[in-house]
Design a protein around this motif. Sequence first.
Motif, PDB file in Angstrom:
ATOM      1  N   GLY A 208       0.801  -1.216   0.000  1.00  0.00           N
ATOM      2  CA  GLY A 208       0.000   0.000   0.000  1.00  0.00           C
ATOM      3  C   GLY A 208       0.833   1.266   0.000  1.00  0.00           C
ATOM      4  O   GLY A 208       2.051   1.265   0.209  1.00  0.00           O
ATOM      5  N   GLU A 209       0.149   2.380  -0.222  1.00  0.00           N
ATOM      6  CA  GLU A 209       0.834   3.671  -0.299  1.00  0.00           C
ATOM      7  C   GLU A 209       1.502   4.012   1.024  1.00  0.00           C
ATOM      8  O   GLU A 209       2.604   4.539   1.063  1.00  0.00           O
ATOM      9  CB  GLU A 209      -0.185   4.756  -0.684  1.00  0.00           C
ATOM     10  N   ARG A 210       0.818   3.727   2.123  1.00  0.00           N
ATOM     11  CA  ARG A 210       1.418   3.908   3.440  1.00  0.00           C
ATOM     12  C   ARG A 210       1.777   2.531   3.982  1.00  0.00           C
ATOM     13  O   ARG A 210       0.918   1.749   4.345  1.00  0.00           O
ATOM     14  CB  ARG A 210       0.452   4.586   4.403  1.00  0.00           C
ATOM     15  N   ARG A 211       3.071   2.212   4.005  1.00  0.00           N
ATOM     16  CA  ARG A 211       3.466   0.887   4.450  1.00  0.00           C
ATOM     17  C   ARG A 211       3.499   0.823   5.973  1.00  0.00           C
ATOM     18  O   ARG A 211       4.253   1.550   6.615  1.00  0.00           O
ATOM     19  CB  ARG A 211       4.838   0.521   3.901  1.00  0.00           C
ATOM     20  N   PRO A 212       2.688  -0.038   6.581  1.00  0.00           N
ATOM     21  CA  PRO A 212       2.705  -0.181   8.036  1.00  0.00           C
ATOM     22  C   PRO A 212       3.939  -0.961   8.487  1.00  0.00           C
ATOM     23  O   PRO A 212       4.662  -1.532   7.668  1.00  0.00           O
ATOM     24  CB  PRO A 212       1.421  -0.971   8.321  1.00  0.00           C
ATOM     25  N   THR A 213       4.156  -1.003   9.790  1.00  0.00           N
ATOM     26  CA  THR A 213       5.240  -1.826  10.308  1.00  0.00           C
ATOM     27  C   THR A 213       4.839  -3.292  10.207  1.00  0.00           C
ATOM     28  O   THR A 213       3.646  -3.633  10.107  1.00  0.00           O
ATOM     29  CB  THR A 213       5.532  -1.491  11.778  1.00  0.00           C
ATOM     30  N   GLU A 216       2.427  -4.202  12.919  1.00  0.00           N
ATOM     31  CA  GLU A 216       1.054  -3.779  12.639  1.00  0.00           C
ATOM     32  C   GLU A 216       0.380  -4.740  11.664  1.00  0.00           C
ATOM     33  O   GLU A 216      -0.806  -5.086  11.834  1.00  0.00           O
ATOM     34  CB  GLU A 216       1.059  -2.367  12.049  1.00  0.00           C
ATOM     35  N   GLN A 253       5.236  -2.769  -6.056  1.00  0.00           N
ATOM     36  CA  GLN A 253       4.416  -1.826  -5.305  1.00  0.00           C
ATOM     37  C   GLN A 253       3.405  -1.135  -6.204  1.00  0.00           C
ATOM     38  O   GLN A 253       2.259  -0.930  -5.833  1.00  0.00           O
ATOM     39  CB  GLN A 253       5.307  -0.798  -4.616  1.00  0.00           C
TER      40      GLN A 253
END
Length: 262
Positions: A208-213, A216, A253
Amino acid sequence: MDVEHVIGLPHPRLRPFVTRYSGYRMRTEPGVHRGLPSRSLTLVVTLDGTVDLPQGRFATLCGGLHDEAVIITHDGFQHGVQCDLTPLGLRALFGMPAGELAATTVGLDALDAPAGLRERVQDAPTWLDRFTLLDEMFGALVRPVRQQVEVAWAWQRLAAGAPVAEIAAEVGWSRQHLSARFAVEYGLTPKVMARVMRFERANRMLRGERRPTLTEVAVACGYTDQAHFNRDWRALCGATPTEWIAAELPFVQGSEGGQDAE
């Protein structure tokens, strides 16, 4: 590195059968790409070259559901269209259950695909033209389909995260009978398919555009801890999440958030 991904949605009436088109054109160093397990069958029409797998080279292909990575070698240039089919789509378009293609890949000629399909896609000048052409070709192939109600329900409930034992109770079958009937239709047992769906959710989060840890992702997707997350990923992907991110994320990505075909 020169990577282009263009995403297109099939015509609404096709979406129970084909969920997405993904056009790609990539110039990179020669290497290896992992085709990852998911809930979709993969149909590919190359525009240049071939898709090179351990079992052969394919200009067009359809791969079934699988529970380990498919290793694709390439010479640094990959160009084509990937179509994500649902299991119901394989029945509707080609008249066979997904179980017949489980863990294997065949050329589209083995499925009686329309003659000249690749050439027509190659001749289309833009991604939108290619996606529209695929809409027309798939639309002409669609036939009435039937699935066993209990098996179709089991798929929907697995996708919603329901436990296998709960699903078996809902349809009034033993877990063993559910597993056997499910595997005939899809090629994987419900337990394995649930692992694949969980893996797919985690993979999409990382793309995703905002990669979580990673922590998470593990919590959100229901892994018991980070060690469980790593073990499951290594089994299904052939690498840990950290290894996969380092090796492949820059190349894939865009396949989640790529340019849309207007």
